[in-house]
Design an enzyme around this catalytic site. Structure first.
Site, PDB file in Angstrom:
ATOM      1  N   LYS A  43       0.807  -1.201   0.000  1.00 29.34           N
ATOM      2  CA  LYS A  43       0.000   0.000   0.000  1.00 29.34           C
ATOM      3  C   LYS A  43       0.848   1.262   0.000  1.00 29.34           C
ATOM      4  O   LYS A  43       0.391   2.341  -0.351  1.00 29.34           O
ATOM      5  CB  LYS A  43      -0.873   0.037   1.266  1.00 29.34           C
ATOM      6  CG  LYS A  43      -1.862  -1.087   1.403  1.00 29.34           C
ATOM      7  CD  LYS A  43      -2.626  -0.877   2.746  1.00 29.34           C
ATOM      8  CE  LYS A  43      -3.473  -2.059   3.081  1.00 29.34           C
ATOM      9  NZ  LYS A  43      -4.070  -1.920   4.444  1.00 29.34           N
ATOM     10  N   ASP A 100       7.694   3.182  -2.540  1.00 29.89           N
ATOM     11  CA  ASP A 100       7.734   4.252  -1.548  1.00 29.89           C
ATOM     12  C   ASP A 100       9.123   4.397  -0.947  1.00 29.89           C
ATOM     13  O   ASP A 100       9.695   5.471  -0.907  1.00 29.89           O
ATOM     14  CB  ASP A 100       6.691   3.999  -0.442  1.00 29.89           C
ATOM     15  CG  ASP A 100       6.757   2.569   0.115  1.00 29.89           C
ATOM     16  OD1 ASP A 100       7.619   1.767  -0.325  1.00 29.89           O
ATOM     17  OD2 ASP A 100       5.944   2.239   0.988  1.00 29.89           O
ATOM     18  N   ASP A 103      14.366  -0.309   1.448  1.00 32.89           N
ATOM     19  CA  ASP A 103      15.027  -0.542   2.737  1.00 32.89           C
ATOM     20  C   ASP A 103      16.089  -1.637   2.511  1.00 32.89           C
ATOM     21  O   ASP A 103      17.207  -1.336   2.095  1.00 32.89           O
ATOM     22  CB  ASP A 103      13.943  -0.951   3.735  1.00 32.89           C
ATOM     23  CG  ASP A 103      14.435  -1.103   5.151  1.00 32.89           C
ATOM     24  OD1 ASP A 103      15.562  -0.683   5.439  1.00 32.89           O
ATOM     25  OD2 ASP A 103      13.692  -1.646   5.992  1.00 32.89           O
ATOM     26  N   LYS A 131      16.893   3.937   2.009  1.00 30.59           N
ATOM     27  CA  LYS A 131      17.791   3.895   3.180  1.00 30.59           C
ATOM     28  C   LYS A 131      19.060   3.175   2.742  1.00 30.59           C
ATOM     29  O   LYS A 131      19.190   1.958   2.938  1.00 30.59           O
ATOM     30  CB  LYS A 131      17.154   3.087   4.311  1.00 30.59           C
ATOM     31  CG  LYS A 131      15.920   3.687   4.930  1.00 30.59           C
ATOM     32  CD  LYS A 131      15.415   2.761   6.041  1.00 30.59           C
ATOM     33  CE  LYS A 131      14.121   3.241   6.622  1.00 30.59           C
ATOM     34  NZ  LYS A 131      13.510   2.237   7.534  1.00 30.59           N
ATOM     35  N   VAL A 153      10.249   5.632   9.405  1.00 28.41           N
ATOM     36  CA  VAL A 153       9.492   6.820   8.998  1.00 28.41           C
ATOM     37  C   VAL A 153       8.036   6.464   8.663  1.00 28.41           C
ATOM     38  O   VAL A 153       7.737   5.333   8.282  1.00 28.41           O
ATOM     39  CB  VAL A 153      10.137   7.543   7.791  1.00 28.41           C
ATOM     40  CG1 VAL A 153      11.444   8.212   8.196  1.00 28.41           C
ATOM     41  CG2 VAL A 153      10.369   6.596   6.615  1.00 28.41           C
TER      42      VAL A 153
HETATM   43  P1  5GP Z   1      12.488  -3.689   1.659  1.00 32.43           P
HETATM   44  O1  5GP Z   1      13.215  -4.033   2.937  1.00 32.43           O
HETATM   45  O2  5GP Z   1      11.964  -4.929   1.025  1.00 32.43           O
HETATM   46  O3  5GP Z   1      13.347  -2.855   0.736  1.00 32.43           O
HETATM   47  O4  5GP Z   1      11.274  -2.768   2.064  1.00 32.43           O
HETATM   48  C1  5GP Z   1       9.976  -3.236   2.012  1.00 32.43           C
HETATM   49  C2  5GP Z   1       8.950  -2.237   2.390  1.00 32.43           C
HETATM   50  O5  5GP Z   1       9.033  -2.036   3.780  1.00 32.43           O
HETATM   51  C3  5GP Z   1       8.992  -0.845   1.818  1.00 32.43           C
HETATM   52  O6  5GP Z   1       8.516  -0.741   0.505  1.00 32.43           O
HETATM   53  C4  5GP Z   1       8.070  -0.150   2.798  1.00 32.43           C
HETATM   54  O7  5GP Z   1       6.728  -0.382   2.445  1.00 32.43           O
HETATM   55  C5  5GP Z   1       8.432  -0.835   4.091  1.00 32.43           C
HETATM   56  N1  5GP Z   1       9.386   0.010   4.857  1.00 32.43           N
HETATM   57  C6  5GP Z   1      10.728   0.008   4.822  1.00 32.43           C
HETATM   58  N2  5GP Z   1      11.238   0.949   5.651  1.00 32.43           N
HETATM   59  C7  5GP Z   1      10.161   1.564   6.208  1.00 32.43           C
HETATM   60  C8  5GP Z   1      10.008   2.659   7.145  1.00 32.43           C
HETATM   61  O8  5GP Z   1      10.954   3.280   7.659  1.00 32.43           O
HETATM   62  N3  5GP Z   1       8.723   2.990   7.461  1.00 32.43           N
HETATM   63  C9  5GP Z   1       7.640   2.351   6.939  1.00 32.43           C
HETATM   64  N4  5GP Z   1       6.448   2.777   7.328  1.00 32.43           N
HETATM   65  N5  5GP Z   1       7.745   1.345   6.064  1.00 32.43           N
HETATM   66  C10 5GP Z   1       8.996   0.958   5.698  1.00 32.43           C
HETATM   67 MG    MG Z   2       6.572  -0.599  -0.100  1.00 29.57          MG
END
Ligand code: 5GP
Ligand code: MG
Length: 177
Positions: A43, A100, A103, A131, A153
């Site tokens: 989302k 969005d 991470d 990040k 965040v």
């Molecule tokens: P990934 O670790 O697979 O790159 O990140 C997956 C998802 O985790 C991101 O697309 C996002 O939706 C969520 N996410 C990662 N870091 C944050 C954060 O600091 N805050 C929030 N609310 N969601 C995060």
């Molecule tokens: Mg996401």
């Protein structure tokens, strides 16, 4: 609804809007004649997708997938749950993933691999924020926006336990304030 004082603004709505205009300039240059499919990862990227496409003045299509890796809390489970996958045709199409925040990079890589396997003509990634210190898999972010420190965040689509998505700014959610 009221929000608590646990929030501090990291990027204001104006800073986000300026960054989206810059990202859109690059995307316009690269995709004007390609009729791309922009695929938003729900989302979290619903607001970013809505703002970005309105900066793009050429023919394009939008699609959505929904993945979840967080469940409740502030740490990724590391396991990606597919709630709605790639149910549309991508073969020979130029696709641009709209995320969005990158991470660990796992979600983006997961979707990218599916799209390559489904024979998309090209697959690129546009992320509103990233990040860099947290990337555990190499992800090329072709259109990269705001840098976020190793903190959690919320706002501008991003949640904590499904709350705060409607904040217009990207905010740090403090632990013990
Ligand atoms: P990934 O670790 O697979 O790159 O990140 C997956 C998802 O985790 C991101 O697309 C996002 O939706 C969520 N996410 C990662 N870091 C944050 C954060 O600091 N805050 C929030 N609310 N969601 C995060
Ligand atoms: Mg996401």
């Amino acid at each position: 609804m009221t929000f608590t004082d646990k929030l501090s603004v990291l990027y204001s709505r104006d800073e986000i809007a300026s960054k989206i205009k810059l990202l859109a300039q690059d995307i316009k240059r690269d995709y004007r004649d390609k009729n791309p499919i922009l695929i938003s990862i729900l989302k979290g990227s619903f607001i970013f997708m809505a703002d970005l496409v309105r900066e793009l003045d050429f023919p394009l299509e939008v699609e959505f997938v929904r993945f979840s890796s967080y469940g409740k809390g502030k740490k990724s489970s590391g396991k990606i749950e597919v709630i709605q996958g790639v149910t549309f045709e991508v073969e020979n199409r130029h696709v641009l993933i709209i995320d969005d925040i990158v991470d660990s990079g796992l979600t983006c890589k997961f979707l990218k691999d599916i799209l390559i396997e489904k024979k998309a003509a090209s697959v690129k990634v546009c992320a509103l924020s990233s990040k860099p210190s947290q990337h555990t898999v190499p992800v090329d972010i072709d259109y990269s926006g705001l840098i976020v420190p190793d903190k959690f965040v919320v706002g501008y689509g991003l949640d904590f336990n499904q709350k705060f998505r409607n904040l217009p700014d990207i905010c740090l959610l403090e632990e013990n304030k």
